[in-house]
Design an enzyme around this catalytic site. Structure first.
Site, PDB file in Angstrom:
ATOM      1  N   ILE A 299     -20.988  67.559  22.438  1.00 51.04           N
ATOM      2  CA  ILE A 299     -21.338  68.685  21.254  1.00 51.04           C
ATOM      3  C   ILE A 299     -19.983  69.320  20.826  1.00 51.04           C
ATOM      4  CG2 ILE A 299     -23.602  69.077  21.947  1.00 51.04           C
ATOM      5  CD1 ILE A 299     -22.804  71.677  22.541  1.00 51.04           C
ATOM      6  N   THR A 304     -26.775  68.918  15.369  1.00 54.95           N
ATOM      7  CA  THR A 304     -27.723  67.772  15.263  1.00 54.95           C
ATOM      8  C   THR A 304     -28.278  67.801  16.628  1.00 54.95           C
ATOM      9  OG1 THR A 304     -26.444  66.194  14.014  1.00 54.95           O
ATOM     10  CG2 THR A 304     -27.874  65.274  15.759  1.00 54.95           C
ATOM     11  N   ALA A1123     -53.592  91.303  -4.041  1.00 55.91           N
ATOM     12  CA  ALA A1123     -54.067  91.183  -5.429  1.00 55.91           C
ATOM     13  C   ALA A1123     -53.333  91.775  -6.556  1.00 55.91           C
ATOM     14  CB  ALA A1123     -55.462  91.202  -5.354  1.00 55.91           C
ATOM     15  N   GLU A1285     -48.415  89.037  -8.906  1.00 60.41           N
ATOM     16  CA  GLU A1285     -48.737  87.732  -8.912  1.00 60.41           C
ATOM     17  C   GLU A1285     -48.626  87.041 -10.033  1.00 60.41           C
ATOM     18  OE1 GLU A1285     -52.833  89.248  -7.563  1.00 60.41           O
ATOM     19  OE2 GLU A1285     -52.695  87.833  -5.849  1.00 60.41           O
TER      20      GLU A1285
HETATM   21  C1  LIG Z   1     -29.898  72.925   8.461  1.00 62.55           C
HETATM   22  C2  LIG Z   1     -28.998  71.692   8.322  1.00 62.55           C
HETATM   23  C3  LIG Z   1     -28.742  71.048   7.252  1.00 62.55           C
HETATM   24  C4  LIG Z   1     -27.888  69.801   7.118  1.00 62.55           C
HETATM   25  N1  LIG Z   1     -27.823  69.160   5.724  1.00 62.55           N
HETATM   26  C5  LIG Z   1     -26.897  68.297   5.856  1.00 62.55           C
HETATM   27  C6  LIG Z   1     -26.691  67.430   4.547  1.00 62.55           C
HETATM   28  O1  LIG Z   1     -27.342  67.933   3.534  1.00 62.55           O
HETATM   29  N2  LIG Z   1     -26.076  66.192   4.533  1.00 62.55           N
HETATM   30  C7  LIG Z   1     -25.440  65.977   5.736  1.00 62.55           C
HETATM   31  O2  LIG Z   1     -24.788  64.633   5.882  1.00 62.55           O
HETATM   32  N3  LIG Z   1     -25.815  66.414   6.941  1.00 62.55           N
HETATM   33  C8  LIG Z   1     -26.424  67.617   6.994  1.00 62.55           C
HETATM   34  N4  LIG Z   1     -26.762  68.211   7.971  1.00 62.55           N
HETATM   35  C9  LIG Z   1     -26.036  67.505   9.617  1.00 62.55           C
HETATM   36  C10 LIG Z   1     -24.929  67.911   9.704  1.00 62.55           C
HETATM   37  O3  LIG Z   1     -23.831  67.759   8.838  1.00 62.55           O
HETATM   38  C11 LIG Z   1     -24.599  67.406  11.060  1.00 62.55           C
HETATM   39  O4  LIG Z   1     -25.678  67.898  12.046  1.00 62.55           O
HETATM   40  C12 LIG Z   1     -23.146  67.475  11.815  1.00 62.55           C
HETATM   41  O5  LIG Z   1     -22.354  67.130  10.918  1.00 62.55           O
HETATM   42  C13 LIG Z   1     -23.028  66.998  13.124  1.00 62.55           C
HETATM   43  O6  LIG Z   1     -21.516  67.557  13.582  1.00 62.55           O
HETATM   44  P1  LIG Z   1     -22.002  68.528  14.944  1.00 62.55           P
HETATM   45  O7  LIG Z   1     -20.307  68.866  15.200  1.00 62.55           O
HETATM   46  O8  LIG Z   1     -22.685  69.790  14.527  1.00 62.55           O
HETATM   47  O9  LIG Z   1     -22.650  67.335  15.917  1.00 62.55           O
HETATM   48  P2  LIG Z   1     -23.190  67.777  17.557  1.00 62.55           P
HETATM   49  O10 LIG Z   1     -24.515  68.091  17.043  1.00 62.55           O
HETATM   50  O11 LIG Z   1     -22.356  68.947  17.986  1.00 62.55           O
HETATM   51  O12 LIG Z   1     -23.313  66.430  17.939  1.00 62.55           O
HETATM   52  C14 LIG Z   1     -23.743  65.340  17.165  1.00 62.55           C
HETATM   53  C15 LIG Z   1     -23.726  63.931  17.753  1.00 62.55           C
HETATM   54  O13 LIG Z   1     -22.447  63.290  17.427  1.00 62.55           O
HETATM   55  C16 LIG Z   1     -21.729  62.946  18.819  1.00 62.55           C
HETATM   56  N5  LIG Z   1     -20.299  63.189  18.742  1.00 62.55           N
HETATM   57  C17 LIG Z   1     -19.831  64.460  18.020  1.00 62.55           C
HETATM   58  N6  LIG Z   1     -18.498  64.388  18.130  1.00 62.55           N
HETATM   59  C18 LIG Z   1     -18.188  63.362  18.785  1.00 62.55           C
HETATM   60  C19 LIG Z   1     -17.043  62.661  19.030  1.00 62.55           C
HETATM   61  N7  LIG Z   1     -15.730  63.127  18.904  1.00 62.55           N
HETATM   62  N8  LIG Z   1     -17.012  61.519  19.863  1.00 62.55           N
HETATM   63  C20 LIG Z   1     -18.009  61.124  20.330  1.00 62.55           C
HETATM   64  N9  LIG Z   1     -19.280  61.392  19.850  1.00 62.55           N
HETATM   65  C21 LIG Z   1     -19.312  62.571  19.089  1.00 62.55           C
HETATM   66  C22 LIG Z   1     -22.658  63.797  19.584  1.00 62.55           C
HETATM   67  O14 LIG Z   1     -22.612  63.093  21.170  1.00 62.55           O
HETATM   68  C23 LIG Z   1     -23.758  63.988  19.126  1.00 62.55           C
HETATM   69  O15 LIG Z   1     -24.836  62.783  19.505  1.00 62.55           O
HETATM   70  C24 LIG Z   1     -27.331  69.495   8.174  1.00 62.55           C
HETATM   71  C25 LIG Z   1     -27.458  69.844   9.343  1.00 62.55           C
HETATM   72  C26 LIG Z   1     -28.324  71.171   9.664  1.00 62.55           C
HETATM   73  C27 LIG Z   1     -28.545  71.950  10.785  1.00 62.55           C
END
Ligand SMILES: Cc1cc2nc3c(=O)[nH]c(=O)nc-3n(C[C@H](O)[C@H](O)[C@H](O)COP(=O)(O)OP(=O)(O)OC[C@H]3O[C@@H](n4cnc5c(N)ncnc54)[C@H](O)[C@@H]3O)c2cc1C
Ligand code: FES
Ligand code: FES
Length: 1353
Positions: A299, A304, A1123, A1285
């Site tokens: 992470i 995600t 209301a 309302e």
């Molecule tokens: C409220 C909300 C709104 C969102 N809206 C959008 C949107 O509109 N559009 C969109 O595209 N996305 C959206 N997202 C998704 C967001 O962009 C992704 O969750 C984010 O980019 C994932 O990155 P992270 O570092 O948080 O991942 P993490 O949760 O930390 O990891 C995600 C996954 O990637 C793998 N991983 C990460 N880095 C590596 C690495 N260097 N090597 C190997 N594996 C790796 C991990 O093992 C894991 O499986 C949204 C998320 C939330 C919570």
């Protein structure tokens, strides 16, 4: 070498000096403020929270990898200013600022994060600033806090701390931001009350060039309809604001800086109860760990993995945190473009790309521009600060936007493992399945190459989502074409789609077959034909909308075609000037009216104008009635000091309760087995029907509803039992281990249509009739709505230990009903039960009924255990259990003359009541006539009984649905007569001073007619209409529409006894006054108004008056705050109480025996279908103008204006805010808020990720509110008019404007302009109603037997 060492030494000494100064400062200030920092010396994780003036250094020895910052702050540190709104990153209520020292850049960086997804263990060495840390009412407010409060930007206040922190962080980075900066900073913060405009007003005072919104005040003596007024350009006095002084901001703790500089390079290990986390410092260590533990997720941002673990219960015993590895965060620019580390945040990527597009020639950065377009709409700012590029790609979720555009840009991934490094192209082959890539488990993504574009490469990125920003896309696309230099021949073509299948899709056939063809019209038609075959969207695709997605896929290609034509033309044009070489290149072309298709809608910061009548000059300055005044608790809300039920500290021995709900829609309960749950750690007990000492039911007008299902369940989400454990997490986990065995029963149905087929109705059926009418024929469907109050429902039940007394601290709009029900459930008298309500984080009608059942269940648990029990619904459960606004189906037949006069209408309103009656019987046909005098009118109201969670009251209470049906009738008559809709509305309106509704209630429509006339005049309706028509005639793929509706809305309850207020006013010997009343404060400012009224009557300054809380022990048997009548009823009661006191205090004053307060006489005789249904009517009119994108279904609201009568209201500016807030809720209702139920009756939209309420981007670019001058209302407190309302319905103007825009598109295409459009008018419905060659290509699902993804219930 020596010099370097010397400088390092100086550097060290300098920071040590800073450290000493810092501690000295803290010591000295502590002498003054009598407390010193709390230092929790545990071990391992170190971060610092600032609590006003002081830093609070937290050293947590047992940092649990599962613990997120939000719960840590709220429960362990005791800082409750940061709020829980959703727990999944979707609302921004938990926004805080994190500051870290960047070793490489040698600088401190500040950014916002979502505390509900940020594991505390990832904050080692970071400083966290919460809303409490920047200012307080006890010391000094921060200007951000002061301005949001003074600008009336805080109503219920639950979103306010998050808003404050987003703005504060922006100012830390940019003390003089632009409006665009503010828009971007607040894009990830939702507010359900204010409509955003007042928040923006407060914050834009920080921009150098911006002024406040226009406020127009009529002179009190101005004649009716006169626009002679004083124009004031400030909504609030700007000169009394605290200046922003960045030098006063807290410094980054030097000890953290030193710690970061001295970092040893060791890995950090965190061992939790269930989960361990390791955070390596070195890449080699990370690779070793990955090799050893290939199944452990890696992470970084946790955006995600976090929601999966926290909300879906996914369990990983070991997690690897890669956020400390510098190689993964490197950003380098080379000859061929950018190489970005996989752990770089999306914000970092955005910043880099923004820089380069400004500095580098355009043709090289076409790809980066496309990427930027995607990045700017992707999630909110806070999420972009956390989410990483690598995480976005490797999450392998087709809803995520980056992969399609990066694949089109021919990006390369560099992956590394212990065995070495390899480079792989980012294309469709990278993705094996949903959530799966071809990377080996031990491999780590190191970086991504994002190349520059070449001169003859043209790129675009597209996305369409439920909401333009801060929403996952239905479909995203990246497209690139390389043209052979000097020709118009395609050299290569890449098209990628996310959202047409479980993985990224490349339509290979299309991409191959278009190579070597000229970029012209033939290619376009061939491309569309090929895409039709090549893009296969299964009807069973996750998320549904197969036809829409396929239509979008082809429409995006069409957009791309035109964009490339334009860019090629531009490039060839430039080159032709330099040489004649390019004359052989054919000029592909398209009609000029196609051009608008290429312009994406621009998100703007809403602007507006408010106007209202000034109070008379004779009114004493201390009398605040009618003057703009701030919400009584606005400062407390802005500083995080305001307490909501879940902010109350833990009561000694407190337990937590978690509901166990039915997973079946209709079934017999065979067995409930909690034995596995009872073995779980921390588990205390399980409660169900057998534990209820009194009655296991909620009684409402003699309709019983079980608290716990005993023998049979009638909907998914019905409460069967509840687990009680020592902590929330333990209760949540244990609830999953309660096993219920069911025997499914028949019938099971969920939709209104099915209920009609089964003749499944609740009694009573309502009928109101005037004149003589016939049978019904046509239909209009309108979906339901989720309240989405920012604070979820909950209660703390505290047994007092003697005489079976119990205190409840509860978020309810109806404290007396909660008290009564708890007493019934416990089998004790009401006098032993006391409900306390300090304030609610929004209610909108949703906290009247269900909260009473939840309170009774919680009280049963407290009774059984003898300990305090806290219930705090998680967002998903709240949406599942408590339900919302009724879906409606209107069936109608209408008779009219050619001039548009309606002579007869027969309307049957079928509402989906769900499985129990709840308050549905009151959602009736009384609003159906709106402002129209239809001589023969029949309305029948039928509540359908289905197997869904029971629908309940919601702002407007059937009004927005009932009025919508009537307006659809009017709209249809206009279309059929070929007349302008506003003309048909106009000629059918009530006009006589003494008019009668269809239920024979007399009223005077003069104010409605005035509102209507002034609304059209102020909006320049006719000029706008002409401009709309002109625009439509010269634009094929964008169309505009305009619509205006009048409104007559009944205020108060149709049951007279509910229209009563109650208040207790105590005057103390020191002259201070305590006002307690039966209403509940939920953002409407009822306390502020009560204080103003008491101040006027008692003639004491408002500063001497206070309201504490609503308490059933002080003010018994009060009616609900609902209301739109709470303030009127409570205001009258306060006035009455104060007058009584005044009479006693002023014995010379003659007593007035008539002045006793009784419930106003409202009631309807349903046998006769007539009666005084409402206490009084309020009126208004609204006009809106929209533009739709016919190719994507996107829409933008340019302009909305309302006219509402209001006179002598207690606080005009905050009333304007309430009007706007209601309107924006209506915008959601009629355009984007869509609840989805599976064919099994399971609510699938259970959080802000799936259910979208309006965000800042949905507010009309121009939003004007005008309060009608000289409007009379003798029925209510100080001539006010209930406005809680009615504004919701004004959102329908956008629906009808959209409908008009679609009609324009259809007319142009030779289709009928009378077409069905159900509410909400989502992007999908807009796109599919604008039928064209592309919608035809997206043939409907072939397999008729396939179950639909979701139902229109
Ligand atoms: C409220 C909300 C709104 C969102 N809206 C959008 C949107 O509109 N559009 C969109 O595209 N996305 C959206 N997202 C998704 C967001 O962009 C992704 O969750 C984010 O980019 C994932 O990155 P992270 O570092 O948080 O991942 P993490 O949760 O930390 O990891 C995600 C996954 O990637 C793998 N991983 C990460 N880095 C590596 C690495 N260097 N090597 C190997 N594996 C790796 C991990 O093992 C894991 O499986 C949204 C998320 C939330 C919570
Ligand atoms: S509670 Fe964190 S974003 Fe909603
Ligand atoms: S004030 Fe924003 S949610 Fe209530």
């Amino acid at each position: 070498m020596l010099t370097k060492r010397f400088f390092n030494y100086i550097y060290e000494v300098f920071f040590s000096f800073l450290l000493v100064v810092h501690w000295l400062f803290k010591f000295i200030t502590s002498l003054f403020y009598k407390f010193f920092d709390r230092i929790i010396i545990l071990s391992f994780i170190v971060f610092v929270c600032f609590s006003s003036l002081f830093s609070l250094q937290v050293v947590e020895k047992n940092a649990d990898p599962e613990e997120v910052l939000l719960s840590f702050l709220r429960r362990k540190v005791g800082l409750t200013g940061t709020k829980y709104g959703c727990g999944g990153g979707g609302c921004g209520a938990c926004t805080v600022m994190v500051s870290t020292y960047d070793r490489n850049q040698r600088t401190v960086v500040h950014y916002t994060v979502i505390a509900c997804l940020q594991p505390i263990v990832t904050l080692h060495g970071a400083a966290v600033v919460t809303v409490e840390g920047i200012g307080s009412t006890k010391t000094k407010l921060h200007p951000v806090q002061e301005r949001i409060a003074k600008a009336h930007g805080s109503q219920c206040g639950f979103c306010t701390p998050g808003m404050v922190m987003s703005m504060y962080t922006l100012l830390r980075n940019k003390p003089q931001p632009t409006m665009e900066d503010i828009r971007e900073a607040l894009g990830g913060n939702l507010c359900r009350c204010t409509g955003y405009r007042p928040i923006i007003d407060g914050f834009k005072t920080f921009c150098e060039s911006e002024v406040g919104v226009e406020q127009t005040c009529y002179s009190p003596d101005s004649p009716l309809n006169s626009y002679l007024h004083t124009l004031i350009t400030e909504l609030f006095p700007m000169d009394c604001f605290l200046p922003l002084d960045p030098s006063q901001d807290l410094i980054f703790p030097p000890e953290l800086m030193i710690m970061e500089k001295k970092v040893s390079g060791d890995a950090l290990y965190f061992q939790g109860e269930r989960v361990n986390l390791v955070a390596p410092f070195k890449l080699s260590h990370l690779l070793e760990l990955k090799a050893e533990h290939p199944s452990a997720p890696l992470i970084v941002g946790n955006t995600t993995i976090g929601p999966k673990m926290l909300l879906k219960g996914v369990y990983h015993p070991l997690v690897i945190y890669a956020g400390r590895i510098s190689e993964l965060k490197a950003v380098t620019w080379g000859e061929t473009g950018l190489t970005v580390g996989a752990a770089c945040s999306l914000s970092t990527l955005q910043k880099e790309v923004e820089k380069v597009v400004v500095e580098t020639e355009e043709e090289k950065t076409r790809g980066y521009r496309a990427l930027l377009q995607t990045l700017r709409c992707l999630a909110g700012k806070q999420i972009r600060n956390m989410a990483t590029v690598g995480g976005n790609i490797l999450s392998a979720n087709p809803k995520y936007d980056l992969s399609s555009v990066l694949a089109a840009l021919d990006c390369t991934l560099h992956v590394i493992s212990k065995d070495g490094m390899r480079s792989i192209p980012l294309d469709e082959k990278l993705f094996a399945d949903f959530g799966k890539t071809v990377l080996r488990p031990e491999e780590v993504l190191l970086s991504i190459d994002i190349p520059y574009t070449k001169p003859w490469e043209f790129v675009a990125a597209y996305r369409q989502a439920q909401r333009r920003e801060f929403a996952f896309s239905f479909l995203n696309a990246g497209m690139k074409v390389a043209i052979k230099e000097g020709t118009d021949v395609v050299e290569s073509l890449s098209i990628y789609y996310g959202g047409v299948g479980p993985t990224l899709v490349k339509p290979k056939l299309t991409c191959q077959q278009l190579v070597s063809r000229s970029w012209g019209e033939d290619l376009l038609s061939e491309g569309c034909r090929l895409l039709k075959e090549d893009v296969d969207v299964s009807p069973s695709i996750h998320g549904g909308r197969a036809e829409f997605r396929k239509t979008l896929a082809i429409s995006f290609f069409f957009k791309f075609y035109m964009q490339v034509v334009l860019e090629m033309r531009e490039r060839v044009g430039k080159l032709r000037i330099m040489s004649t070489l390019w004359d052989g290149v054919s000029d592909a072309d398209f009609p000029l009216e196609y051009l608008s298709a290429l312009k994406p809608f621009k998100n703007e910061v809403p602007q507006g104008q408010q106007s209202f009548q000034l109070v008379s000059e004779a009114q004493p300055s201390a009398d605040l009635v009618g003057r703009p005044s701030m919400h009584q608790s606005a400062f407390q809300q802005a500083t995080g000091e305001a307490k909501y039920y879940d902010d109350l500290p833990l009561v000694q021995g407190e337990l937590f309760i978690f509901m166990v709900t039915s997973t079946r829609a209709h079934a017999k309960i065979i067995n409930i087995d909690p034995s596995e749950a009872l073995k779980m750690p921390g588990m205390v007990t399980f409660v169900s029907a057998g534990d209820v000492p009194g009655a296991n039911c909620r009684l409402w007008f003699n309709n019983p509803e079980e608290l716990f299902a005993e023998e049979e369940v009638v909907c998914v989400g019905q409460i069967i039992g509840a687990v009680v454990a020592e902590s929330r997490e333990q209760a949540r986990r244990a609830a999953k281990e309660v096993h219920v065995t069911y025997h499914d029963l028949q019938p099971v149905f969920f939709t209104i249509e099915d209920a009609i087929r089964h003749e499944s109705y609740f009694e009573p059926k309502r009928k109101v009739e005037r004149g003589d009418v016939d049978e019904a024929l046509k239909t209009i469907y309108m979906g339901g709505q989720e309240h989405f109050y920012m604070e979820t429902q909950g209660v703390i039940a505290v047994p007092k230990g003697e005489h079976e007394e119990m205190d409840l601290f509860v978020a309810t709009q109806h404290a007396a009903f909660t008290q009564e029900l708890v007493g019934m459930a416990l089998g004790v008298d009401s006098n032993k039960i006391t409900c306390h309500v300090k304030r609610l984080g929004g209610g909108f009608g949703g906290k009247v009924m269900k909260i009473a059942s939840l309170s009774a269940i919680t009280a049963v648990a407290a009774h059984k255990t003898g300990r305090a029990v806290r219930c705090c619904l998680e967002r998903g459960d709240d949406m599942l259990i408590t339900s919302g606004r009724h879906p409606f189906l209107g069936k109608y037949k209408v008779g009219y003359n050619n001039d548009g006069t309606i002579v007869a209408a027969d309307i049957t309103y079928y509402s989906n009541g769900g499985s129990t009656l709840d308050e549905s019987a009151f959602v009736t046909v009384l609003h159906m006539d709106n402002g129209y005098k239809i001589p023969n009118l029949r309305g029948r109201g039928v509540v359908c009984k289905t197997y869904l969670p029971s629908y309940t009251a919601f702002r407007g209470f059937g009004g927005p649905q009932g009025l919508m049906v009537m307006e659809s009738v009017l709209h249809e008559v206009a279309v059929r007569c070929g007349l302008p809709a506003e003309k048909v509305r106009d000629i059918n309106m009530y006009r006589e001073e003494q008019s009668y509704t269809h239920h024979k209630q007399p009223f005077n429509p003069t104010d409605m007619v005035r509102c209507w006339d002034e609304c059209l005049e102020r909006a320049n309706y006719q000029d706008r209409l002409r401009a709309v028509q002109l625009f439509n005639s010269s634009n094929r793929w964008k169309k505009r529409g305009i619509s205006a509706v009048p409104q007559k809305f009944g205020v108060g309850f149709s049951k007279g006894f509910c229209n009563q207020g109650a208040a207790l006013v105590n005057i103390y010997k020191d002259g201070s006054v305590l006002v307690t009343h039966g209403g509940t404060e939920m953002g409407q400012g009822i306390n502020t108004k009560a204080i103003q009224i008491a101040s006027r009557v008692l003639k004491v300054p408002v500063s001497s008056i206070f309201t504490k809380e609503t308490c059933t022990g002080n003010v018994p048997n009060a009616a609900p705050s609902a209301a739109s009548f709470g303030t009127d009823a409570v205001g009258m009661a306060v006035k009455d109480a104060c007058e009584k006191l005044m009479r006693r205090l002023q014995p010379l004053m003659e007593k007035n025996p008539q002045n006793t307060w009784k419930g106003p006489p409202t009631d309807v005789d349903w046998e006769k279908g007539e009666g005084q249904a409402y206490y009084y009517f309020t009126f208004g009119a609204c006009c809106s103008e929209v533009e739709i994108d016919c190719l994507t279904g996107d829409h933008k609201v340019f302009f909305s204006l309302f006219k509402i009568p209001k006179k002598h209201i207690t606080s005009k500016v905050s009333e304007c805010t309430a009007v706007e807030g209601g309107f924006v809720q209506g915008v959601g209702l009629y355009t984007i808020e869509e609840l989805q139920f599976s064919p099994d009756g399971v609510l699938m939209t259970r959080g802000p990720s799936q259910y979208k309420v309006p965000a800042l981007c949905d507010v009309p670019a121009e939003l004007n509110v005008h309060l009608l001058a000289n409007a009379e209302n003798p029925h209510a407190i100080y001539l006010s008019k209930g406005i809680g309302e009615p504004p919701v319905f004004f959102g329908s103007t956008i629906f009808f404007a959209i409908k008009a825009a679609i009609a324009a598109a259809r007319t142009e295409r030779g289709l009928g302009d009378a077409f069905p459009l159900s509410s909400p008018a989502t992007a999908e419905k807009i796109r599919m109603a604008c039928q064209d060659e592309f919608t035809k290509m997206a043939s409907p699902p072939t397999d008729g037997a396939m179950a639909p993804w979701c139902l229109d219930v």
